[in-house]
Design a protein around this motif. Structure first.
Motif, mmCIF file in Angstrom:
data_model
loop_
_atom_site.group_PDB
_atom_site.id
_atom_site.type_symbol
_atom_site.label_atom_id
_atom_site.label_comp_id
_atom_site.label_asym_id
_atom_site.label_seq_id
_atom_site.Cartn_x
_atom_site.Cartn_y
_atom_site.Cartn_z
ATOM 1 N N ARG A 1 0.827 -1.209 0.000
ATOM 2 C CA ARG A 1 0.000 0.000 0.000
ATOM 3 C C ARG A 1 0.859 1.256 0.000
ATOM 4 O O ARG A 1 0.636 2.198 -0.766
ATOM 5 N N ASP A 2 1.887 1.275 0.862
ATOM 6 C CA ASP A 2 2.733 2.460 0.974
ATOM 7 C C ASP A 2 3.593 2.671 -0.269
ATOM 8 O O ASP A 2 3.796 3.809 -0.702
ATOM 9 N N LEU B 1 3.592 5.930 -2.723
ATOM 10 C CA LEU B 1 4.807 6.663 -3.105
ATOM 11 C C LEU B 1 4.912 6.788 -4.622
ATOM 12 O O LEU B 1 5.413 7.787 -5.136
ATOM 13 N N ARG B 2 4.442 5.781 -5.337
ATOM 14 C CA ARG B 2 4.510 5.814 -6.799
ATOM 15 C C ARG B 2 3.436 6.725 -7.416
ATOM 16 O O ARG B 2 3.493 7.048 -8.590
ATOM 17 N N MET C 1 5.919 10.019 6.538
ATOM 18 C CA MET C 1 7.068 9.364 7.158
ATOM 19 C C MET C 1 6.849 7.851 7.204
ATOM 20 O O MET C 1 7.779 7.077 6.976
ATOM 21 N N ALA C 2 5.628 7.413 7.465
ATOM 22 C CA ALA C 2 5.325 5.973 7.520
ATOM 23 C C ALA C 2 5.565 5.314 6.160
ATOM 24 O O ALA C 2 6.064 4.187 6.092
ATOM 25 N N GLN C 3 5.226 6.019 5.090
ATOM 26 C CA GLN C 3 5.459 5.464 3.757
ATOM 27 C C GLN C 3 6.949 5.349 3.472
ATOM 28 O O GLN C 3 7.412 4.365 2.890
ATOM 29 N N HIS C 4 7.715 6.334 3.890
ATOM 30 C CA HIS C 4 9.170 6.252 3.723
ATOM 31 C C HIS C 4 9.749 5.107 4.555
ATOM 32 O O HIS C 4 10.670 4.418 4.109
ATOM 33 N N ALA D 1 12.078 -0.311 4.846
ATOM 34 C CA ALA D 1 11.986 -1.709 5.296
ATOM 35 C C ALA D 1 12.063 -2.662 4.108
ATOM 36 O O ALA D 1 12.743 -3.700 4.175
ATOM 37 N N ALA D 2 11.398 -2.312 3.017
ATOM 38 C CA ALA D 2 11.452 -3.165 1.816
ATOM 39 C C ALA D 2 12.864 -3.187 1.238
ATOM 40 O O ALA D 2 13.358 -4.243 0.820
ATOM 41 N N LEU D 3 13.541 -2.039 1.210
ATOM 42 C CA LEU D 3 14.919 -1.996 0.697
ATOM 43 C C LEU D 3 15.853 -2.823 1.568
ATOM 44 O O LEU D 3 16.758 -3.496 1.063
#
Length: 106
Positions: A42-43, A47-48, A55-58, A63-65
């Protein structure tokens, strides 16, 4: 003398164990389960979308990176930057495309 024999008899065992470590340290092979959580999907989709990021999306993106192998630690000089970041971004993009189809813009 006995200690020397004991050392000599354990050397092949140690060499075999180390060879297994070297052989097993080939290219990263991800596990078969999903890599991204629904929140990360979702985040990353948000972003896309070029909306104002939170900040939560970042944090979800970071976390994914990290799951993709990127370590943004500022405590050492990374000689592979930005190549390692770009490789992690490509892997996260692949995961996003394959694991988050409901979040793709349509």
């Amino acid at each position: 003398m006995i200690a020397l024999l004991r050392v000599r008899s354990t050397l092949p065992v140690i060499a075999f164990a180390l060879a297994g470590c070297v052989i097993g340290s080939g290219p990263y092979v991800p596990y078969a389960g999903p890599h991204l959580s629904p929140t990360e999907c979702r985040d990353l989709a948000a972003l896309r979308s070029n909306a104002s990021p939170t900040m939560a999306q970042h944090q979800s993106e970071l976390a994914a990176l990290r799951k993709a192998g990127y370590d943004p630690s500022p405590w050492y000089d990374d000689p592979y930057y930005p190549d390692d970041l770009q490789a992690a971004q490509r892997l996260v993009d692949y995961w996003f495309q394959t694991e988050c189809p409901q979040h793709e813009p349509g």
